[in-house]
Design a protein around this motif. Structure first.
Motif, PDB file in Angstrom:
ATOM      1  N   UNK A   1       0.801  -1.230   0.000  1.00  0.00           N
ATOM      2  CA  UNK A   1       0.000   0.000   0.000  1.00  0.00           C
ATOM      3  C   UNK A   1       0.826   1.269   0.000  1.00  0.00           C
ATOM      4  N   UNK A   2       1.925   1.272   0.771  1.00  0.00           N
ATOM      5  CA  UNK A   2       2.644   2.534   0.919  1.00  0.00           C
ATOM      6  C   UNK A   2       3.176   3.075  -0.408  1.00  0.00           C
ATOM      7  N   UNK A   3       3.376   2.185  -1.375  1.00  0.00           N
ATOM      8  CA  UNK A   3       3.895   2.604  -2.669  1.00  0.00           C
ATOM      9  C   UNK A   3       2.950   3.573  -3.357  1.00  0.00           C
ATOM     10  N   UNK A   4       1.646   3.294  -3.221  1.00  0.00           N
ATOM     11  CA  UNK A   4       0.646   4.180  -3.819  1.00  0.00           C
ATOM     12  C   UNK A   4      -0.720   3.720  -3.310  1.00  0.00           C
ATOM     13  N   UNK A   5      -1.254   4.413  -2.295  1.00  0.00           N
ATOM     14  CA  UNK A   5      -2.534   3.932  -1.757  1.00  0.00           C
ATOM     15  C   UNK A   5      -3.726   4.739  -2.223  1.00  0.00           C
TER      16      UNK A   5
ATOM     17  N   UNK B   1      -7.562  -7.634  -9.402  1.00  0.00           N
ATOM     18  CA  UNK B   1      -6.687  -8.626 -10.031  1.00  0.00           C
ATOM     19  C   UNK B   1      -6.303  -9.736  -9.056  1.00  0.00           C
ATOM     20  N   UNK B   2      -6.824  -9.675  -7.837  1.00  0.00           N
ATOM     21  CA  UNK B   2      -6.652 -10.796  -6.903  1.00  0.00           C
ATOM     22  C   UNK B   2      -5.555 -10.628  -5.871  1.00  0.00           C
ATOM     23  N   UNK B   3      -4.949  -9.440  -5.770  1.00  0.00           N
ATOM     24  CA  UNK B   3      -3.855  -9.268  -4.818  1.00  0.00           C
ATOM     25  C   UNK B   3      -4.369  -9.043  -3.400  1.00  0.00           C
ATOM     26  N   UNK B   4      -3.595  -9.504  -2.410  1.00  0.00           N
ATOM     27  CA  UNK B   4      -3.851  -9.153  -1.017  1.00  0.00           C
ATOM     28  C   UNK B   4      -3.368  -7.724  -0.792  1.00  0.00           C
ATOM     29  N   UNK B   5      -3.775  -7.145   0.361  1.00  0.00           N
ATOM     30  CA  UNK B   5      -3.264  -5.826   0.734  1.00  0.00           C
ATOM     31  C   UNK B   5      -2.112  -6.030   1.705  1.00  0.00           C
TER      32      UNK B   5
ATOM     33  N   UNK C   1      -3.161   2.632   6.943  1.00  0.00           N
ATOM     34  CA  UNK C   1      -3.251   1.847   5.706  1.00  0.00           C
ATOM     35  C   UNK C   1      -4.231   0.682   5.882  1.00  0.00           C
ATOM     36  N   UNK C   2      -4.220   0.096   7.091  1.00  0.00           N
ATOM     37  CA  UNK C   2      -5.135  -1.018   7.375  1.00  0.00           C
ATOM     38  C   UNK C   2      -6.574  -0.550   7.199  1.00  0.00           C
TER      39      UNK C   2
ATOM     40  N   UNK D   1       2.035   9.160  -2.660  1.00  0.00           N
ATOM     41  CA  UNK D   1       1.898   8.952  -1.215  1.00  0.00           C
ATOM     42  C   UNK D   1       2.864   9.821  -0.426  1.00  0.00           C
ATOM     43  N   UNK D   2       3.989  10.196  -1.001  1.00  0.00           N
ATOM     44  CA  UNK D   2       4.942  11.027  -0.267  1.00  0.00           C
ATOM     45  C   UNK D   2       4.835  12.503  -0.640  1.00  0.00           C
TER      46      UNK D   2
END
Lengths: 368, 469, 92
Positions: free
Chosen positions: B82-86, B97-101, B108-109, B403-404
């Motif tokens: 998530x931190x990469x781009x939430x 696409x089926x990814x977990x978080x 973020x949670x 995000x930054x």
């Protein structure tokens, strides 16, 4: 554009600066001119002051290339432009930094009618400095024990393992022999500031250096290994003079390493004959011909000629055992250029190199 | 005949190392449209600067990564860092696409839960989880990787209070031959701390042992490093099982996979970065080699961030001015700075004009709009003669930049995503002053009614603290 | 008499090519200039002053913004910085 297989090839060659750190291009070209009558040579330069540009009779045409730090697309675009202008159908890269880019382009260059013989990416990685110890172990060749230095504190463990003196090496270039902790720390800081981390710490082996040049066919076959001992070295440790040697163990060791890598293309195996235990130690494996490649040609083994055959999927010439005792001394000359050359390079990225003096003017001194 | 267009007269001294016109021209490659929409149209409609994301490219990247993992491991799952781009829209594409978080904070949670991701599809990492956050994670069956012993103790207390036995994994730091060595996160393997922590969980009677997680670094361009970390972690899982009798539930190889961005210290172009398939190959074959050939491989989690999204994001910006510095270098000032491009500190971002001006190429400094000396996007990039109003595209900026980004001197611009059919959607509107001032509270005595009219400045009322003038 | 501080003989000595390649035989330095830069150099050689050169640029080129005078002044300053077209020892 693509010529029939009978006509002599048009070969693009890089590595054109015969300076303090000599590049292999001129030696490769000289070998090709001797080995392939009618060959056309297109020089690929990275700077308007690359020395070969101004050496009469060396190049038929010359172009500036974008630096190898550009994207593969940009590099391909330029090579195709040059192909359209000149009809190059073989490319011999002579600089380490070109290989990662060309490996990405190999298939597309081949499809574009530019043949080249490159090592496999895996082989290239396997001969890298940090992995040289594994390669030596796999081939049963001795090598100075080496470990990675990630922090200056790691020197302590390295010295405990190898004792003093110790060799501190940069990840790509440069090494320093250090005799104690203070010198070691100084070398660590200097080299890491220059080349980044990690560095390598290597066991010091005293002895004499021997270098072997060879051509690998990519299937494990090794052609014409030619060994030499440096007789004059520059400040940078490069050969300024050398003599070919006949040492079966030296050849056999080099053959084993090149073969194990299934190396495709030219290479140089640097070894050290230890003055304490008499064994040969593998020091480095360079992924291209060295600048002294013409010495091998003079000793009877024209390896650049073989490289062109390999690239074009043609049978390699037979390679006899090289003659021992052939020597070279590098001779620096003032290659003459003109304002118009500079202008042409700066504005068009291309220049017309001079023909050999004999062809240009049979009589009288060379005019500039 | 039409007169040639004017460009500023330019004089460059030819110096060694720069005598390469082909080299100077190299970076110049115009990029006048994004997923079929002209840059000028995007800026006209949504403003400048503008973050633009390509949904088509993002989905292709995720699919490529999933396929690469599936080919090399029977039970591999991709987690979106998530931190990469939430941004919601970006996260939603990943989850579709089926990814977990994969989250590293309560915020973020919460963002993942709000988006509709169930707790048991969230991997909860990070060095600073609070009691409240852990209670919720336990209740919602999130996949927790403990970072330190205090966290394990806290989880034991929560377990006792709730009368249940949650599953807790461990973050492990290990030597994968990568510089710098990341040993600040998790329990160190080589010094024996990781095994101690596994024993505590497995034998403490309050928790079940979960997965083993490691994250060796960032922007690792050597796939073999992941092979080494996978082999080490798999061997450690075997050692844990032998020692405690508890078999870890999964291995998590973390993130750090490179994008095609180019680090400032790299010589070669980032375009030569390994593909995700090369990382997957290194991990997959190391895990197969580490196995005994009969015991099934542990399920594998991989936390990808930058490698998936970086190349899918572009920042469009506009030239505000072109100037000569005192030493003669050409510089441009653009409307996007390090307030939006935090990654410009480490990477040589591509800066490309959106129109081919055909002019004289010169090394140019690219400055942002902040009134701060540090606001420099590129120290030197080959650019033609640009004019105020010219658009530029800056890439890759899909990772970390949004995000930054910060509300520093300027408000943050809009973000749009272009869908696979070529339609642009606003996924974050441009900020307005209220977004900045909304949370602010001005104490009554500081109100400046008197400043409404020029020349009518009044001293603060007597309600304020005593002042000495 | 030059109407600028540039030295007519130094300017005359420059080898200037239509391609934008400029060579200063006195120093051995070479330079690259663009089209408008060439126009400034030839204006200087003809003895025009900087406002005159700017007027010529307005005539010869399609000018959108009105910074030509300032651009010419900057170019001239860059020449002085390099010691191009000035008497030796007066550079900078």
């Amino acid at each position: 554009m693509s010529r029939n297989s009978e006509s002599p090839p048009c070969v693009a060659v890089s590595g054109l600066h015969l300076g303090e750190n000599a590049q292999p291009g001129p030696g490769v070209i000289r070998s090709l001119r001797e080995g392939i009558p009618g060959v056309r040579i297109v020089g690929l330069a990275y700077d308007a002051l690359d020395s070969s540009l101004f050496m009469p009779g060396l190049l038929d045409d010359a172009f500036l290339m974008p630096y190898p730090s550009v994207t593969p697309e940009t590099c391909l675009e330029r090579l195709l432009e040059i192909r359209d202008e000149t009809g190059i159908n073989v490319l011999i890269p002579c600089l380490d930094v070109e290989l990662p880019v060309l490996l990405r382009l190999e298939t597309r260059l081949r499809e574009a009618g530019i043949a080249l013989a490159l090592p496999a990416a895996a082989a290239l990685a396997r001969r890298s400095k940090p992995r040289l110890m594994d390669l030596a172990a796999d081939t049963g060749v001795a090598t100075p024990a080496t470990r990675t230095l990630l922090a200056v504190q790691d020197l302590e463990a390295a010295a405990r393992a190898y004792g003093w003196p110790l060799v501190v090496k940069g990840p790509f270039y440069e090494a320093e022999v250090v005799r104690g902790p203070v010198e070691a720390a100084a070398a660590f800081h200097k080299l890491s500031a220059k080349w980044g981390l990690p560095l390598l710490a290597q066991q010091f082996v005293a002895g004499e250096e021997f270098d072997v040049i060879a051509l690998g066919d990519g299937l494990g076959g090794v052609h014409g290994p030619v060994g030499m001992r440096k007789t004059l070295v520059t400040r940078l440790g490069k050969a300024w003079a050398a003599v070919t040697v006949a040492d079966e163990e030296l050849m056999e060791t080099a053959r084993r390493v090149v073969s194990a890598l299934r190396w495709r293309g030219g290479c140089e195996v640097e070894m050290l004959r230890s003055s304490t235990d008499g064994r040969l130690y593998l020091i480095e494996f360079n992924p291209r011909f060295p600048a002294w490649v013409y010495l091998a040609t003079a000793a009877g083994c024209n390896l650049p000629l073989g490289l062109v055959c390999l690239a074009q999927n043609r049978a390699l010439p037979p390679y006899p055992a090289p003659r021992a005792g052939v020597c070279f001394v590098r001779h620096a000359v003032e290659a003459i250029g003109d304002l118009s050359d500079m202008e042409s390079l700066m504005t068009l990225g291309r220049m017309r190199p001079r023909p050999a003096a004999a062809e240009e003017e049979a009589h009288g001194p060379a005019r500039v | 005949m039409a007169r040639p267009a004017y460009e500023k007269p330019t004089l460059v001294r030819n110096t060694i190392g720069l005598m390469n016109k082909a080299g100077r021209r190299a970076d110049l490659d115009e990029e006048s449209s994004l997923d079929g929409i002209p840059v000028t149209k995007l800026c006209a409609e949504f403003g400048s600067p503008l973050f633009v994301f390509s949904e088509r490219r993002l989905r292709a990247k995720i699919q490529e990564a999933k396929d690469a993992l599936a080919r090399r491991h029977p039970k591999a799952t991709l987690c979106w860092s998530y931190k990469t781009n939430y941004l919601d829209a970006i996260c939603a594409v990943h989850h579709q696409e089926g990814s977990l978080a994969e989250v590293v904070s309560g915020m973020e949670y919460e963002k993942a839960r709000r988006l509709g991701v169930p707790g048991d599809r969230i991997v909860f990492n990070g060095p600073a989880k609070t009691r409240t956050e852990l209670e919720r994670a336990v209740q919602e069956r999130a996949i927790v990787h403990a970072d330190h012993m205090e966290e394990i103790c806290l989880l034991e207390r929560i377990a006792a209070e709730r009368g249940e036995r949650p599953t807790v994994g461990l973050r492990v730091s290990l030597d994968a031959g990568v510089h710098p060595r990341w040993d600040r996160f998790g329990f160190n393997l080589e010094s024996g701390q990781a095994l101690q922590a596994a024993r505590r969980i497995a034998r403490g009677g309050r928790l079940n042992l979960g997965g083993l997680h490691t994250h060796i670094g960032t922007f690792i361009t050597e796939p073999a490093a992941y092979g080494r970390s996978a082999a080490t972690l798999a061997a450690f899982a075997g050692a844990v099982e032998k020692d405690t009798g508890a078999r870890p539930t999964h291995l998590d190889l973390g993130g750090g996979y490179a994008s095609t961005n180019t680090l400032g210290s790299q010589y070669h172009s980032g375009a030569l970065a390994p593909t995700f398939a090369e990382y997957a190959e290194a991990i997959g074959s190391a895990l197969v080699d580490a196995g005994d050939g009969t015991t099934p491989l542990l399920p594998l989690l991989v936390e990808a961030g930058r490698t998936l999204v970086d190349d899918c994001g572009t920042l469009l910006a506009t030239v505000l001015s072109v100037k000569r510095l005192g030493d003669g270098r050409r510089a441009i000032v653009i409307d996007a700075g390090v307030n939006l491009l935090f990654t410009a500190w480490w990477y040589r971002l591509n800066v490309v004009p959106a129109r081919n001006t055909g002019g004289f190429i010169e090394e140019t400094v690219v400055y942002g709009p902040l009134c701060m000396n540090i606001d420099c996007i590129r120290e030197s990039v080959a650019l033609p003669d640009l004019k105020p109003g010219d658009r530029l595209s800056i890439s890759p900026v899909g990772a970390y930049c949004v995000t930054q980004s910060m509300q520093f001197i300027h408000l943050r611009p809009a973000c749009v995503m272009i869908d696979p059919r070529g339609r642009a959607h606003v996924i974050r509107r441009a900020e307005v002053l209220e977004d900045l001032t909304g949370p602010e509270r001005l104490p009554e005595y500081l109100r400046l009614e008197g400043m409404r009219e020029p020349g009518a400045v009044r001293r603060p009322a007597e309600t304020g603290p005593a002042r000495r003038d | 008499m030059s109407r600028t501080d540039f030295d007519p003989s130094a300017l005359r000595a420059l080898a200037i090519s239509e391609t934008g390649f400029v060579f200063d035989p006195r120093t051995g330095h070479s330079y690259s200039v663009n089209g408008t830069g060439l126009a400034v150099l030839s204006g200087l050689r003809e003895g025009l002053d900087l406002p005159g050169i700017a007027r010529r640029l307005y005539e010869q080129f399609e000018v959108e913004d009105a910074t030509v005078e300032e651009d010419v002044a900057l170019f001239a300053q860059r020449m002085r910085d390099f010691g191009l077209g000035v008497r030796p020892g007066t550079a900078g």
